[in-house]
Enzyme design. Sequence first.
Site, PDB file in Angstrom:
ATOM      1  N   HIS A  17     -88.705 -69.518 -78.232  1.00  0.00           N
ATOM      2  CA  HIS A  17     -87.316 -69.897 -78.532  1.00  0.00           C
ATOM      3  C   HIS A  17     -86.737 -68.932 -79.581  1.00  0.00           C
ATOM      4  CE1 HIS A  17     -88.842 -74.156 -77.495  1.00  0.00           C
ATOM      5  NE2 HIS A  17     -88.072 -73.786 -76.494  1.00  0.00           N
ATOM      6  N   LYS A  41     -85.520 -89.894 -73.042  1.00  0.00           N
ATOM      7  CA  LYS A  41     -86.699 -89.026 -73.100  1.00  0.00           C
ATOM      8  C   LYS A  41     -87.599 -89.397 -74.262  1.00  0.00           C
ATOM      9  CE  LYS A  41     -85.974 -84.367 -71.268  1.00  0.00           C
ATOM     10  NZ  LYS A  41     -85.767 -82.982 -71.703  1.00  0.00           N
ATOM     11  N   ARG A  90     -88.109 -67.302 -68.373  1.00  0.00           N
ATOM     12  CA  ARG A  90     -89.396 -66.601 -68.455  1.00  0.00           C
ATOM     13  C   ARG A  90     -89.852 -66.047 -67.129  1.00  0.00           C
ATOM     14  NH1 ARG A  90     -91.303 -71.938 -71.458  1.00  0.00           N
ATOM     15  NH2 ARG A  90     -89.699 -72.575 -69.999  1.00  0.00           N
ATOM     16  N   SER A 128     -93.524 -75.330 -74.757  1.00  0.00           N
ATOM     17  CA  SER A 128     -93.782 -76.387 -75.763  1.00  0.00           C
ATOM     18  C   SER A 128     -94.853 -77.360 -75.288  1.00  0.00           C
ATOM     19  CB  SER A 128     -92.495 -77.151 -76.080  1.00  0.00           C
ATOM     20  OG  SER A 128     -91.529 -76.287 -76.604  1.00  0.00           O
TER      21      SER A 128
END
Length: 169
Positions: A17, A41, A90, A128
């Site tokens: 990040h 979440k 990515r 993450s």
Amino acid sequence: MVKAVFPGSFDPPTYGHLNIIERARLIFSEIHVVVAVNREKRYTFSANERVELMRDMVKQWDNVTVHAWDSLIVAYAKKISAHVLIRGVRNVTDFSYEFDLAMMNRGLNPEIETVFLSPDPQYFVLRSSAIKELAELGGDVSSMVPASVADLLHQKLVKDFISTKNAKM
Ligand code: ADP
């Protein structure tokens, strides 16, 4: 003077990040990193922890600020009069997901442009969720997250371990 918003869960923030923010801050005049707070979440780190960890990571840059937001990201962009959303990509799988998200956000507000940035190759595999799993198994995450994140991750894992152990007794 173009403002940009970099939204995400950042649960926890990683060097991947940070690499995106580092690139974006050279292109845009102001970056608002927006930590998503979604009641549906479950996060490992609280909103406050994610904001504080990220603030600590970007404190050397005066055109980067960190905020928490619990609603649509296009509403945040409108609130601060920003027309650019930044997302990190990515690989092709990320692109496919990010493209759909960008089109959805464009549907919500046609004035919003999503800009995709790719990190340096050493960050391609940082994720993450994978970092949390690795830390849980006792792996070394020091090249993936700053010490502040690694320490908090460790504290949480120890707490989880103790509460699981107590639950079994
Ligand atoms: P979300 O839950 O919204 O996907 P994340 O915190 O996982 O939020 O990521 C925020 C943004 O950062 C996303 O665009 C994601 O693709 C990007 N990102 C995450 N990890 C990396 C990395 N290692 N390199 C580049 N971009 C990344």
